[in-house]
Design an enzyme around this catalytic site. Structure first.
Site, PDB file in Angstrom:
ATOM      1  N   HIS A 121       0.861  -1.176   0.000  1.00  0.00           N
ATOM      2  CA  HIS A 121       0.000   0.000   0.000  1.00  0.00           C
ATOM      3  C   HIS A 121       0.904   1.235   0.000  1.00  0.00           C
ATOM      4  O   HIS A 121       1.410   1.646   1.054  1.00  0.00           O
ATOM      5  CB  HIS A 121      -0.906   0.002   1.231  1.00  0.00           C
ATOM      6  N   HIS A 131      -0.640  -6.765  -5.291  1.00  0.00           N
ATOM      7  CA  HIS A 131      -0.688  -8.034  -4.555  1.00  0.00           C
ATOM      8  C   HIS A 131      -0.022  -9.103  -5.403  1.00  0.00           C
ATOM      9  O   HIS A 131      -0.178  -9.136  -6.626  1.00  0.00           O
ATOM     10  CB  HIS A 131      -2.143  -8.419  -4.275  1.00  0.00           C
ATOM     11  N   ASN A 133       1.229 -13.448  -4.937  1.00  0.00           N
ATOM     12  CA  ASN A 133       1.549 -14.616  -4.124  1.00  0.00           C
ATOM     13  C   ASN A 133       1.743 -15.823  -5.024  1.00  0.00           C
ATOM     14  O   ASN A 133       1.127 -15.929  -6.084  1.00  0.00           O
ATOM     15  CB  ASN A 133       0.474 -14.887  -3.067  1.00  0.00           C
ATOM     16  N   THR A 134       2.634 -16.700  -4.617  1.00  0.00           N
ATOM     17  CA  THR A 134       2.789 -18.000  -5.260  1.00  0.00           C
ATOM     18  C   THR A 134       3.014 -19.031  -4.166  1.00  0.00           C
ATOM     19  O   THR A 134       3.567 -18.718  -3.110  1.00  0.00           O
ATOM     20  CB  THR A 134       3.955 -18.034  -6.265  1.00  0.00           C
ATOM     21  N   HIS A 169       0.266  -5.929 -17.377  1.00  0.00           N
ATOM     22  CA  HIS A 169      -0.319  -7.036 -18.134  1.00  0.00           C
ATOM     23  C   HIS A 169       0.709  -7.685 -19.057  1.00  0.00           C
ATOM     24  O   HIS A 169       0.755  -8.915 -19.183  1.00  0.00           O
ATOM     25  CB  HIS A 169      -1.513  -6.547 -18.946  1.00  0.00           C
ATOM     26  N   GLY A 286      -4.622 -22.792  10.866  1.00  0.00           N
ATOM     27  CA  GLY A 286      -3.870 -22.379  12.043  1.00  0.00           C
ATOM     28  C   GLY A 286      -2.672 -21.518  11.721  1.00  0.00           C
ATOM     29  O   GLY A 286      -1.662 -21.563  12.429  1.00  0.00           O
ATOM     30  N   GLY A 287      -2.774 -20.724  10.662  1.00  0.00           N
ATOM     31  CA  GLY A 287      -1.678 -19.840  10.291  1.00  0.00           C
ATOM     32  C   GLY A 287      -1.525 -18.687  11.267  1.00  0.00           C
ATOM     33  O   GLY A 287      -2.325 -18.511  12.195  1.00  0.00           O
TER      34      GLY A 287
END
Length: 303
Positions: A121, A131, A133-134, A169, A286-287
């Site tokens: 941010h 954002h 994530n992998t 893109h 349970g992270g």
């Protein structure tokens, strides 16, 4: 996209593959953190009289009865109002109700998962939020998933024709086109569908790519091909987003721009708490709650 039925069974060298994936995610984290700290140093526009931000790392472990842990890397600075770059490697057993939703978990509730997750941010409303994530997940099957998406916070920049949108893109398209196991058109459409706020009937941002359950056959290259593609998604992000930040972070902004930024951040909060698959997965397994919810922006406004 509907969840496919993945083949059951793991390669004999799955432990070596787990180690390779974990090492990649953690190395990518360090690369991105160094790159973002360099951006903090380079700022010459508004707020350049303030001290550049630096990441603060915090290791965490899962509570007793669960395995693994991770590292939270958080920074508050003059370019990034709040950015988190997190890695985790966890293992344990899914609850009976959650097992039914996960490929390969009905046969055996045990799982292993490793990945990287990032949300930024920025301070300057001219710089889009982002954002990425992998991840790699292992049950009695195995797969990769992830993606990256861009969220310009100013309506005048939140178009597919904007130069930032096109640059982002194109980077994701190249990452996909270089790998036969990837399907750019499908992943782009999946991203548009996934990052959509149904209750507001509007997209969260301008999109990017999103993929999940990537489990290629041995004839198509198998795990090695899937891992190579996942690495290139990370590399593409690490290349393109700093370019976008540099092209915008010295620009001036108005109070109206700031107001629009804060309202748009509210959409981020709504999506992450209502729809985000990673948030749900982390809380169900349970992270680390602090890490999971660190994606939320620091200051938000609803009109």
């Amino acid at each position: 996209m509907e969840r496919p039925e993945l083949p059951i069974g793991l390669p004999e060298d799955i432990e070596e593959k787990k180690t390779a994936a974990r090492n990649w995610f953690e190395g990518l984290r360090d690369t991105i953190c160094a790159s973002f700290e360099a951006l903090e140093d380079e700022l010459q526009g508004p707020l350049s009289d303030q001290e550049p931000g630096r990441f603060v790392a915090k290791d965490w472990s899962r509570e007793e009865g669960a395995g693994g842990g991770g590292r939270m890397s958080m920074m508050e600075g003059r370019v990034f109002e709040k950015v988190g770059v997190h890695t985790s490697t966890v293992h344990g057993e899914f609850s009976p109700d959650f097992s039914a939703q996960i490929p390969g978990a009905k046969e055996d509730p045990r799982f292993w998962a490793s990945g990287i997750s990032l949300i930024a941010h920025p301070v300057n409303p001219n710089v889009p939020a982002v954002h990425m994530n992998t991840r790699m997940v292992v049950t009695s099957s195995r797969w990769f998933g992830g993606g990256a998406d861009l969220t310009p916070v100013l309506s005048r920049r939140r178009t597919q024709e904007d130069e930032d949108s096109q640059l982002f893109h194109k980077a994701m398209e190249i990452a996909c086109r270089n790998h036969a196991v990837a399907d750019y058109d499908a992943y782009k459409a999946w991203c548009d569908d996934y990052f959509f706020l149904k209750h507001r009937n509007e997209p969260r941002g301008i999109g990017g790519i999103f993929y999940d359950w990537l489990h290629s056959s041995e004839e198509a290259g198998g795990w090695n091909a899937d891992f190579a593609f996942t690495r290139d998604v990370g590399r593409a992000f690490a290349m393109v987003y700093p370019k976008i930040v540099r092209s915008n972070f010295n620009k001036l902004w108005t109070e109206a721009d700031r107001d629009e930024q804060l309202i748009r951040r509210g959409r981020y909060v709504e999506f992450n708490l209502l729809y985000d698959r990673g948030t749900i997965f982390g809380l169900k397994t349970g992270g680390n709650v602090e890490s999971i919810l660190s994606s939320l922006p620091p200051v938000v406004r609803w009109p």
